[in-house]
Design an enzyme around this catalytic site. Structure first.
Site, PDB file in Angstrom:
ATOM      1  N   GLU A  57      -6.474 -10.593  -1.541  1.00 48.89           N
ATOM      2  CA  GLU A  57      -7.445 -10.350  -0.579  1.00 48.89           C
ATOM      3  C   GLU A  57      -8.852 -10.341  -0.660  1.00 48.89           C
ATOM      4  O   GLU A  57      -9.418  -9.489   0.034  1.00 48.89           O
ATOM      5  CB  GLU A  57      -6.612  -9.289   0.430  1.00 48.89           C
ATOM      6  CG  GLU A  57      -5.143  -8.964   0.825  1.00 48.89           C
ATOM      7  CD  GLU A  57      -4.982  -7.983   1.481  1.00 48.89           C
ATOM      8  OE1 GLU A  57      -5.853  -7.107   2.048  1.00 48.89           O
ATOM      9  OE2 GLU A  57      -3.560  -7.818   1.919  1.00 48.89           O
ATOM     10  N   GLU A  80       0.774  -1.198   0.061  1.00 50.28           N
ATOM     11  CA  GLU A  80       0.032   0.207  -0.129  1.00 50.28           C
ATOM     12  C   GLU A  80       0.998   1.314  -0.149  1.00 50.28           C
ATOM     13  O   GLU A  80       0.608   2.168   1.086  1.00 50.28           O
ATOM     14  CB  GLU A  80      -0.977   0.042   1.007  1.00 50.28           C
ATOM     15  CG  GLU A  80      -1.830  -1.303   1.211  1.00 50.28           C
ATOM     16  CD  GLU A  80      -2.905  -1.375   2.560  1.00 50.28           C
ATOM     17  OE1 GLU A  80      -2.850  -0.363   3.165  1.00 50.28           O
ATOM     18  OE2 GLU A  80      -3.591  -2.217   2.395  1.00 50.28           O
ATOM     19  N   ASN A 126       1.884  -5.159  -3.343  1.00 50.22           N
ATOM     20  CA  ASN A 126       0.646  -5.455  -3.044  1.00 50.22           C
ATOM     21  C   ASN A 126      -0.149  -4.225  -2.318  1.00 50.22           C
ATOM     22  O   ASN A 126       0.319  -3.140  -1.932  1.00 50.22           O
ATOM     23  CB  ASN A 126       0.557  -6.269  -1.523  1.00 50.22           C
ATOM     24  CG  ASN A 126      -0.867  -6.823  -1.270  1.00 50.22           C
ATOM     25  OD1 ASN A 126      -1.576  -7.497  -2.208  1.00 50.22           O
ATOM     26  ND2 ASN A 126      -1.332  -6.862  -0.048  1.00 50.22           N
ATOM     27  N   HIS A 162     -10.498  -5.906  -2.464  1.00 49.06           N
ATOM     28  CA  HIS A 162     -11.600  -5.700  -1.560  1.00 49.06           C
ATOM     29  C   HIS A 162     -12.924  -5.079  -2.216  1.00 49.06           C
ATOM     30  O   HIS A 162     -12.727  -3.524  -2.433  1.00 49.06           O
ATOM     31  CB  HIS A 162     -11.143  -4.788  -0.242  1.00 49.06           C
ATOM     32  CG  HIS A 162      -9.976  -5.613   0.583  1.00 49.06           C
ATOM     33  ND1 HIS A 162     -10.344  -6.665   1.362  1.00 49.06           N
ATOM     34  CD2 HIS A 162      -8.736  -5.537   0.727  1.00 49.06           C
ATOM     35  CE1 HIS A 162      -9.275  -7.151   1.843  1.00 49.06           C
ATOM     36  NE2 HIS A 162      -8.175  -6.190   1.611  1.00 49.06           N
ATOM     37  N   ASP A 202     -12.612 -10.118  -0.983  1.00 54.39           N
ATOM     38  CA  ASP A 202     -13.968 -10.250  -0.570  1.00 54.39           C
ATOM     39  C   ASP A 202     -14.837  -9.410  -1.339  1.00 54.39           C
ATOM     40  O   ASP A 202     -14.276  -8.346  -1.867  1.00 54.39           O
ATOM     41  CB  ASP A 202     -13.770 -10.030   1.160  1.00 54.39           C
ATOM     42  CG  ASP A 202     -12.981  -8.692   1.613  1.00 54.39           C
ATOM     43  OD1 ASP A 202     -12.973  -7.833   0.871  1.00 54.39           O
ATOM     44  OD2 ASP A 202     -12.528  -8.828   2.562  1.00 54.39           O
TER      45      ASP A 202
END
Ligand SMILES: *[C@@H]1O[C@H](CO)[C@@H](O)[C@H](O)[C@H]1NC(C)=O
Ligand SMILES: *[C@@H]1O[C@H](CO)[C@@H](O)[C@H](O)[C@H]1NC(C)=O
Length: 353
Positions: A268, A154, A195, A231, A270
């Site tokens: 990651e 990030e 990432n 996400h 979701d």
């Protein structure tokens, strides 16, 4: 032969034959389906907890785990040069037992970073030496265990510029290639990843990730892949207004960095919704999971997908976004949701480009 023996052996023969032809007796497996498509891993975030369903599901559906917190800076070096490895070691033991790859997470990140680093007032050379000592000890500790490392996490703002952090402010953009150089030194056998989130649909940020790949390579340093956190939301929500990427957007985003000669993975995933879930919303969500899987299959260098947890019971979403949730593949009772079938379908049927 006595009649009853003949009947018994006929029954035996037919039951033996019945097993392989009855596909309903065969449980699906996400990672086996994905491997059948010639790609590498399907993973989940892992926090070890007292839920017997979790190891069973991991054994059946996954071949990679990402420690949710255990390898972060605040967990591994809470005070200077004082390393705590118990949490990370437990993940490594778990992974060995269930034959899992480990996507190790993460070495250099502005968040979950102890105050002694972020507020230490160190000069450039001192902060670089602190970064080296951290990477040497943490990556060195698990050098045989980590299949991949998220080396830098990030580092970008939404507009694609570098995010303010103690690392950027003190060292400048060079902190990114320096971190990768150190990771290459102390984690020789691991694949090294950058990432970040929102790379899946925010073109300016995706361009930023591409710039980071080029920057690292311009230093003559190795980077193996870019992680797209994913996400996402399946419908417009307060925290993701209108953010429901279609498949073409997802594919284009993956290709933007893959074309720089690196692997890409979803790290990651979701897919949240406005709660409570309804059958209609669960169907829309299943389609979103299917699109994500299809976008990966479509991009040759997309080698893996990790979901951010197993059950909705423990997802981080409702704790951070009060009116959103139900984002994962298993519900709060560890029952598969329509999203599971959507994801599996995308893996099995996605078209390769
Ligand atoms: C090292 O960290 C542990 C736990 O985080 C703490 O209890 C201990 O006092 C620390 N030791 C030193 C020398 O700072
Ligand atoms: C800090 O030192 C590194 C390594 O020597 C160098 O690449 C970087 O430009 C320096 N940063 C600043 C702000 O001077």
């Amino acid at each position: 032969m006595h009649l009853s023996t003949i009947v018994a052996s006929l029954a035996l023969a037919s039951s033996v034959l019945a097993v392989p032809t009855n596909s309903k007796t065969k449980e699906p497996s996400l990672y086996k389906a994905y491997r059948d498509r010639g790609r590498d891993f399907i993973g989940t975030a892992l926090t070890i907890r007292d839920e017997p369903a979790e190891p069973e599901i991991i054994d059946q559906d996954f071949n990679s785990v990402t420690p949710e917190n255990a390898m972060k800076w605040e967990s591994t070096e809470p005070s200077r040069n004082n390393f705590t490895f118990a949490g990370g070691d437990a993940v490594v033991t778990f992974a060995k037992k269930y034959d899992q790859q480990i996507h190790c997470h993460t070495l250099v990140w502005h968040s979950q970073l102890p105050n002694w680093v972020s507020s230490g007032g160190f000069d450039n050379q001192t902060l670089i030496s602190i970064m080296e000592n951290h990477i040497k000890n943490v990556a060195g500790r698990w050098k045989a265990a980590c299949t991949r490392w998220d080396v830098v996490n990030e580092a970008l703002n939404e507009d694609g510029t570098y995010r303010k952090s103690v690392f950027l402010d003190t060292i400048g953009e060079a902190y990114i290639p320096i971190a990768f150089r150190l990771a290459a030194k102390y984690a020789k056998g691991s694949k090294l990843y950058y990432n970040d989130y929102n790379l899946e649909y925010n073109g300016a940020k995706t361009e930023g990730a591409k710039k980071i790949v080029k920057l690292i390579k311009s230093y003559g340093v190795r980077i193996d892949g870019v992680g797209y956190q994913a996400h996402l939301a399946s419908e417009s929500t307060p925290t993701a207004p209108g953010a429901v990427p279609d498949q073409a957007t997802l594919e284009a985003a993956l290709k933007a960095t893959a074309n720089e000669g690196v692997d890409v993975v979803y790290t990651e995933i979701d897919v949240r919704m406005n709660t409570p879930a309804t059958p209609e919303k669960l169907k829309v969500q299943a389609d979103a999971w299917e699109r994500i899987a299809r976008s990966c299959i479509a991009v040759k260098r997309c080698v893996g997908m990790t979901v951010w947890g197993i059950s909705d019971k423990y997802s981080w979403i409702p704790g951070v976004f009060a009116t959103e949730g139900a984002a994962l593949l298993w519900d709060e009772n560890y029952q598969k949701k329509p999203a599971y079938n959507g994801f599996l379908k995308g893996i099995k049927e996605g078209k390769k480009n």
